[in-house]
Write a protein that holds these residues in place. Structure first.
Motif, PDB file in Angstrom:
ATOM      1  N   UNK A 113       0.822  -1.216   0.000  1.00 33.59           N
ATOM      2  CA  UNK A 113       0.000   0.000   0.000  1.00 33.59           C
ATOM      3  C   UNK A 113       0.856   1.267   0.000  1.00 33.59           C
ATOM      4  N   UNK A 114       1.952   1.340   0.772  1.00 24.84           N
ATOM      5  CA  UNK A 114       2.790   2.553   0.681  1.00 24.84           C
ATOM      6  C   UNK A 114       3.330   2.800  -0.719  1.00 24.84           C
ATOM      7  N   UNK A 115       3.619   1.726  -1.459  1.00 22.15           N
ATOM      8  CA  UNK A 115       4.068   1.883  -2.841  1.00 22.15           C
ATOM      9  C   UNK A 115       2.946   2.449  -3.695  1.00 22.15           C
ATOM     10  N   UNK A 116       1.761   1.855  -3.614  1.00 24.88           N
ATOM     11  CA  UNK A 116       0.641   2.336  -4.421  1.00 24.88           C
ATOM     12  C   UNK A 116       0.366   3.811  -4.146  1.00 24.88           C
ATOM     13  N   UNK A 117       0.299   4.159  -2.863  1.00 24.14           N
ATOM     14  CA  UNK A 117      -0.032   5.534  -2.506  1.00 24.14           C
ATOM     15  C   UNK A 117       1.063   6.508  -2.933  1.00 24.14           C
ATOM     16  N   UNK A 118       2.331   6.098  -2.790  1.00 27.79           N
ATOM     17  CA  UNK A 118       3.437   6.965  -3.210  1.00 27.79           C
ATOM     18  C   UNK A 118       3.397   7.215  -4.707  1.00 27.79           C
ATOM     19  N   UNK A 119       3.165   6.173  -5.464  1.00 24.78           N
ATOM     20  CA  UNK A 119       3.108   6.321  -6.919  1.00 24.78           C
ATOM     21  C   UNK A 119       1.940   7.201  -7.336  1.00 24.78           C
ATOM     22  N   UNK A 151      -0.268   3.701 -16.941  1.00 23.11           N
ATOM     23  CA  UNK A 151      -0.094   2.249 -16.942  1.00 23.11           C
ATOM     24  C   UNK A 151       0.804   1.892 -15.769  1.00 23.11           C
ATOM     25  N   UNK A 152       0.399   0.871 -14.998  1.00 32.16           N
ATOM     26  CA  UNK A 152       1.206   0.434 -13.861  1.00 32.16           C
ATOM     27  C   UNK A 152       1.496  -1.058 -13.962  1.00 32.16           C
ATOM     28  N   UNK A 153       2.652  -1.446 -13.467  1.00 31.96           N
ATOM     29  CA  UNK A 153       3.020  -2.854 -13.319  1.00 31.96           C
ATOM     30  C   UNK A 153       3.681  -2.985 -11.955  1.00 31.96           C
ATOM     31  N   UNK A 154       2.865  -3.301 -10.945  1.00 32.88           N
ATOM     32  CA  UNK A 154       3.356  -3.334  -9.571  1.00 32.88           C
ATOM     33  C   UNK A 154       3.865  -4.711  -9.147  1.00 32.88           C
ATOM     34  N   UNK A 155       3.591  -5.743  -9.913  1.00 38.44           N
ATOM     35  CA  UNK A 155       3.983  -7.087  -9.490  1.00 38.44           C
ATOM     36  C   UNK A 155       5.333  -7.519 -10.000  1.00 38.44           C
ATOM     37  N   UNK A 156       6.184  -6.588 -10.350  1.00 34.54           N
ATOM     38  CA  UNK A 156       7.456  -6.907 -10.977  1.00 34.54           C
ATOM     39  C   UNK A 156       7.434  -6.415 -12.411  1.00 34.54           C
ATOM     40  N   UNK A 213       4.493   3.218 -15.013  1.00 34.81           N
ATOM     41  CA  UNK A 213       5.208   2.959 -13.764  1.00 34.81           C
ATOM     42  C   UNK A 213       5.450   1.463 -13.629  1.00 34.81           C
ATOM     43  N   UNK A 214       6.698   1.091 -13.364  1.00 37.95           N
ATOM     44  CA  UNK A 214       7.022  -0.308 -13.068  1.00 37.95           C
ATOM     45  C   UNK A 214       7.749  -0.346 -11.734  1.00 37.95           C
ATOM     46  N   UNK A 215       7.488  -1.391 -10.965  1.00 34.13           N
ATOM     47  CA  UNK A 215       8.106  -1.524  -9.646  1.00 34.13           C
ATOM     48  C   UNK A 215       8.507  -2.966  -9.430  1.00 34.13           C
ATOM     49  N   UNK A 258      12.375  -4.384   6.998  1.00 33.89           N
ATOM     50  CA  UNK A 258      12.468  -3.136   6.230  1.00 33.89           C
ATOM     51  C   UNK A 258      12.589  -3.441   4.741  1.00 33.89           C
ATOM     52  N   UNK A 259      11.969  -2.595   3.912  1.00 28.49           N
ATOM     53  CA  UNK A 259      11.928  -2.908   2.481  1.00 28.49           C
ATOM     54  C   UNK A 259      11.760  -1.643   1.649  1.00 28.49           C
ATOM     55  N   UNK A 260      12.820  -0.853   1.480  1.00 31.34           N
ATOM     56  CA  UNK A 260      12.727   0.288   0.557  1.00 31.34           C
ATOM     57  C   UNK A 260      12.595  -0.256  -0.867  1.00 31.34           C
ATOM     58  N   UNK A 261      11.546   0.155  -1.556  1.00 33.32           N
ATOM     59  CA  UNK A 261      11.208  -0.442  -2.853  1.00 33.32           C
ATOM     60  C   UNK A 261      11.278   0.598  -3.958  1.00 33.32           C
ATOM     61  N   UNK A 262      12.192   0.434  -4.905  1.00 38.03           N
ATOM     62  CA  UNK A 262      12.289   1.415  -6.002  1.00 38.03           C
ATOM     63  C   UNK A 262      11.218   1.178  -7.063  1.00 38.03           C
ATOM     64  N   UNK A 263      10.873   2.256  -7.737  1.00 29.94           N
ATOM     65  CA  UNK A 263      10.003   2.180  -8.906  1.00 29.94           C
ATOM     66  C   UNK A 263      10.508   3.173  -9.941  1.00 29.94           C
TER      67      UNK A 263
END
Length: 285
Positions: A36-42, A123-128, A149-151, A275-280
């Motif tokens: 959810x933090x990734x979705x909201x940040x994007x 367009x988003x690709x959040x699952x890889x 956006x890809x993450x 902890x998991x900092x996740x780039x996109x």
């Protein structure tokens, strides 16, 4: 023949050690909310709101689409996993007898362009990151200048990369986060910054291969937190990140290795915090 588009993300591999339906439910009820933090940040980053027409590749059980729809977006999601897609329908398009709000959403296992349909604006690709050709074809259905956006899928502690390399008896060819040393201890493959840099380079390579313009990198803080070890195991295994290791050594051995990897992350109250900092990457059509 009209081309179809399906993004097979990291959750698409058949998972050993549990039925597909059980694993899909573990993803929807435990693991998906970690992002959810990734979705909201994007969505803040690219300005999702009324007028946004979003295409979610590998939409899973629909939580990312639901959060976009709640901001006023019209959403379309594709996913080849029938169980996950069914859960997305329950969230976004509940049957009248189920009650709940029906959102402006379209869900399908694969997407066919409709004649006269308005172009997508995001367009988003959040699952890889998807195959570049999938991303290229999806981008053809977006308006010029739209964001893509890809993450990554996240691998806190490099557990998946390290365990896969260890059980395969090698330290390379296990993906962008793999450790070159097969003897490396759990969670100590490379530094946190080093792992993130490798994943950023991987995401950038995908969007550039898809012909997208002006890529830039963002980072969302997505810690994986669980009430206990059992929930952590169910959530992480449901992500699909350990499927290669399971195919090599079997589910029982992977669970044993994963328990040992997670144990240092168990707090005094029994909760697990990773902890998991996740780039996109955000690029333009």
């Amino acid at each position: 023949m009209t081309p179809t588009l399906t993004h097979h993300d990291s959750r698409r591999v058949d998972r050993r050690g549990g039925s597909p339906t059980t694993r899909a439910r573990d993803w929807a009820e435990i693991q998906e909310r970690m992002f959810v933090p990734l979705y909201d940040s994007v969505y803040r980053d690219v300005g999702v709101g009324p007028g946004t027409r979003l295409l979610g590749l590998g939409c899973g059980s629909g939580l990312a689409l639901l959060r976009a729809a709640s901001l006023g977006a019209e959403v379309t999601g594709t996913d080849s996993d029938a169980d996950l897609l069914g859960m997305a329908r329950q969230r976004l398009l509940p049957a009248p007898e189920q009650g709940g709000r029906r959102w402006p959403a379209h869900l399908a296992p694969e997407l066919l362009p409709e004649a006269g349909a308005a172009p997508f604006t995001l367009i988003t690709a959040f699952g890889g990151a998807p195959d570049p050709e999938v991303l290229r074809r999806a981008s053809a259905w977006a308006a010029p200048g739209s964001s893509v956006v890809v993450a990554g899928a996240g691998d806190p502690g490099a557990f998946a990369a390290t365990i896969t390399a260890h059980l395969a008896g090698r330290g390379d060819e296990t993906g962008p986060l793999a450790d070159p040393s097969p003897a490396a201890p759990f969670g100590a493959t490379v530094t946190e910054d080093g792992r993130r840099e490798l994943e950023e380079r991987w995401l950038l390579a995908v969007v550039k291969a898809a012909g997208l313009r002006g890529p830039r990198i963002g980072v969302a803080n997505c810690p994986f937190g669980y009430p206990g070890l059992d929930g952590a195991l169910r959530g992480l295994l449901a992500s699909g990140a350990f499927d290669a290791a399971i195919n090599t050594a079997g589910a029982d051995q992977v669970v044993k290795e994963l328990v040992e990897a997670i144990r240092p992350c168990v707090r005094e109250d029994g909760t697990v915090w990773l902890p998991n900092p996740l780039p996109y990457v955000v690029a333009k059509v």
